[in-house]
Motif scaffolding. Sequence first.
Motif, PDB file in Angstrom:
ATOM      1  N   SER A 108      20.204  -0.311 -15.764  1.00  0.00           N
ATOM      2  CA  SER A 108      18.757  -0.221 -15.982  1.00  0.00           C
ATOM      3  C   SER A 108      18.264   1.171 -15.597  1.00  0.00           C
ATOM      4  O   SER A 108      18.728   1.775 -14.623  1.00  0.00           O
ATOM      5  CB  SER A 108      18.022  -1.267 -15.141  1.00  0.00           C
ATOM      6  OG  SER A 108      18.443  -2.565 -15.496  1.00  0.00           O
ATOM      7  N   TRP A 111      11.887   0.282 -13.902  1.00  0.00           N
ATOM      8  CA  TRP A 111      11.352  -1.009 -13.519  1.00  0.00           C
ATOM      9  C   TRP A 111      10.477  -1.567 -14.633  1.00  0.00           C
ATOM     10  O   TRP A 111      10.218  -0.892 -15.635  1.00  0.00           O
ATOM     11  CB  TRP A 111      10.548  -0.885 -12.231  1.00  0.00           C
ATOM     12  CG  TRP A 111      11.371  -0.517 -11.030  1.00  0.00           C
ATOM     13  CD1 TRP A 111      11.449   0.714 -10.440  1.00  0.00           C
ATOM     14  CD2 TRP A 111      12.249  -1.368 -10.287  1.00  0.00           C
ATOM     15  NE1 TRP A 111      12.312   0.695  -9.371  1.00  0.00           N
ATOM     16  CE2 TRP A 111      12.818  -0.588  -9.248  1.00  0.00           C
ATOM     17  CE3 TRP A 111      12.605  -2.710 -10.389  1.00  0.00           C
ATOM     18  CZ2 TRP A 111      13.715  -1.099  -8.325  1.00  0.00           C
ATOM     19  CZ3 TRP A 111      13.497  -3.225  -9.456  1.00  0.00           C
ATOM     20  CH2 TRP A 111      14.044  -2.427  -8.452  1.00  0.00           C
ATOM     21  N   TYR A 112      10.005  -2.783 -14.480  1.00  0.00           N
ATOM     22  CA  TYR A 112       9.198  -3.428 -15.518  1.00  0.00           C
ATOM     23  C   TYR A 112       7.919  -2.667 -15.834  1.00  0.00           C
ATOM     24  O   TYR A 112       7.372  -2.775 -16.931  1.00  0.00           O
ATOM     25  CB  TYR A 112       8.861  -4.870 -15.105  1.00  0.00           C
ATOM     26  CG  TYR A 112       8.015  -4.973 -13.859  1.00  0.00           C
ATOM     27  CD1 TYR A 112       6.633  -4.964 -13.936  1.00  0.00           C
ATOM     28  CD2 TYR A 112       8.614  -5.079 -12.609  1.00  0.00           C
ATOM     29  CE1 TYR A 112       5.855  -5.048 -12.788  1.00  0.00           C
ATOM     30  CE2 TYR A 112       7.849  -5.167 -11.464  1.00  0.00           C
ATOM     31  CZ  TYR A 112       6.461  -5.150 -11.549  1.00  0.00           C
ATOM     32  OH  TYR A 112       5.704  -5.228 -10.416  1.00  0.00           O
ATOM     33  N   ASP A 115       8.265   2.634 -13.956  1.00  0.00           N
ATOM     34  CA  ASP A 115       8.687   3.546 -12.895  1.00  0.00           C
ATOM     35  C   ASP A 115      10.196   3.721 -12.926  1.00  0.00           C
ATOM     36  O   ASP A 115      10.939   2.741 -13.096  1.00  0.00           O
ATOM     37  CB  ASP A 115       8.278   2.999 -11.522  1.00  0.00           C
ATOM     38  CG  ASP A 115       6.778   3.045 -11.300  1.00  0.00           C
ATOM     39  OD1 ASP A 115       6.093   3.749 -12.083  1.00  0.00           O
ATOM     40  OD2 ASP A 115       6.295   2.369 -10.364  1.00  0.00           O
ATOM     41  N   ILE A 117      14.043   4.059 -11.852  1.00  0.00           N
ATOM     42  CA  ILE A 117      14.845   3.452 -10.793  1.00  0.00           C
ATOM     43  C   ILE A 117      15.522   4.548  -9.982  1.00  0.00           C
ATOM     44  O   ILE A 117      16.144   5.446 -10.540  1.00  0.00           O
ATOM     45  CB  ILE A 117      15.893   2.494 -11.394  1.00  0.00           C
ATOM     46  CG1 ILE A 117      15.199   1.275 -11.998  1.00  0.00           C
ATOM     47  CG2 ILE A 117      16.900   2.059 -10.337  1.00  0.00           C
ATOM     48  CD1 ILE A 117      16.142   0.282 -12.626  1.00  0.00           C
ATOM     49  N   ASP A 121      18.679   2.219  -5.812  1.00  0.00           N
ATOM     50  CA  ASP A 121      18.483   0.933  -6.483  1.00  0.00           C
ATOM     51  C   ASP A 121      19.273   0.827  -7.791  1.00  0.00           C
ATOM     52  O   ASP A 121      19.250  -0.221  -8.440  1.00  0.00           O
ATOM     53  CB  ASP A 121      16.994   0.715  -6.795  1.00  0.00           C
ATOM     54  CG  ASP A 121      16.175   0.488  -5.536  1.00  0.00           C
ATOM     55  OD1 ASP A 121      16.714  -0.130  -4.605  1.00  0.00           O
ATOM     56  OD2 ASP A 121      15.015   0.933  -5.487  1.00  0.00           O
ATOM     57  N   ASP A 127      17.855  -7.479  -9.821  1.00  0.00           N
ATOM     58  CA  ASP A 127      17.290  -7.198  -8.498  1.00  0.00           C
ATOM     59  C   ASP A 127      18.200  -7.538  -7.315  1.00  0.00           C
ATOM     60  O   ASP A 127      18.077  -6.931  -6.256  1.00  0.00           O
ATOM     61  CB  ASP A 127      15.956  -7.936  -8.293  1.00  0.00           C
ATOM     62  CG  ASP A 127      14.901  -7.525  -9.312  1.00  0.00           C
ATOM     63  OD1 ASP A 127      15.034  -6.422  -9.874  1.00  0.00           O
ATOM     64  OD2 ASP A 127      13.972  -8.309  -9.543  1.00  0.00           O
TER      65      ASP A 127
END
Length: 297
Positions: A108, A111-112, A115, A117, A121, A127
Motif C-alpha cells: 500500500s 492511507w484511505y 496521506d 504511508i 508503517d 493494518d
Amino acid sequence: MVNTILLYEFLAESLFRPGVVSGYKDLFSYTLFFLLFTLLVRWQMNVKASYDVHNMLTSVLLDQSGALAAISTEGQFFDYLLRSFDSGSNSFVQGTGPTGGILGNLFSTAWYNGDPITASDSGMLFDYNKLIGGVLIVQERSYTGKCPYSVYNNYYPVCYDGKPITAIPPTKPANGSSSTCSISQSRVIDTASSKYAQYLKDLESSKFGDRAVLESSRYAKTIKDSFEYRYNENGFSVFLSLAEGPTANLQKVQDLESMSWLDYQTRKLSIKFTFYNGNYGTFTYAKITFQFNQLGS
C-alpha cells in the motif's frame, strides 16, 4: 571385565576418527532444532487464530472465490497482481493498475484519506499484519521440442513436453571439507568440477526474452536476472523487497508484464510471503500456486 575394557577402547578410538565428532555435533544440532520447532508449533496452536488468519487470507487478501478463481491465462496473472476485479462482470478492470490488485494490498502507498504511508508503517496488511522481508514470485518453464508426426506439423511445429527448464550447478562444502553428509554446513558452487561447464551451458540456454533490451540500464539491475534460471529458487524468480518501497516493486511487476515474462512456456507460478500478527503473536507463511498444463488451462 575384558569385554568392558574392549568396549571402552572401541569408544575412545571411535571418537577420534575423522567425522565422528562432526556427526555427533550435527545430531545434537538436529535434535535441538526439532525440540525448538516442536515447542514453537505447540505455542502457536491457536485454533481461533488459525481460522481468522485463514479467513483473512482466502476471503479478503487473495479473494479466492472471485479474482483468484478468474485466472485462466498467463496474462490474467498480471491482472490479478495489478488490477481490480469486478465480481459483477467476473473480470479484471483495465486502468485500475498498478495498485488495484493483490500487490496493492501487499504494498500500500497511501492511507484511505490519501496521506502517504510512512516507512515504519509500510508492509502492513489490513493494518495489523506485518509483511516480513517481501514477496517472492517464482516461475517454472518447460522445454520445447518437435511435435509427434502429423499432417498438421506445418501449422503446429513446436510442442512442449512439460519437462521443467533447469540449470543446477555442482556444489561443494563452503568450509572446504570433503564431507558431504553434514547438515549444518553451507555449500558453494564448485567451479573446478567437471560438471561446471555443463552448468554454464544450461544457464545460458535457460535465458529468454529480448536480451538487448534487458541488458540496458533500464532493466539491468531490476528484472534482467528474472529472465534466467536461478538454482537457489528452483525457477525464474523476482523478489519484491519491502525495503525497496511500493513504487519500485510495482514498477518491477509492470516491467515483467511489458517484457512478456510469462508466455506459452510457463508451466507453474508461485507467490510466497510471510507476515506477522502481533495481536495473535503468530507468523504465517502463505504460498499461492498456479499451474498451466499442456492444454492451456
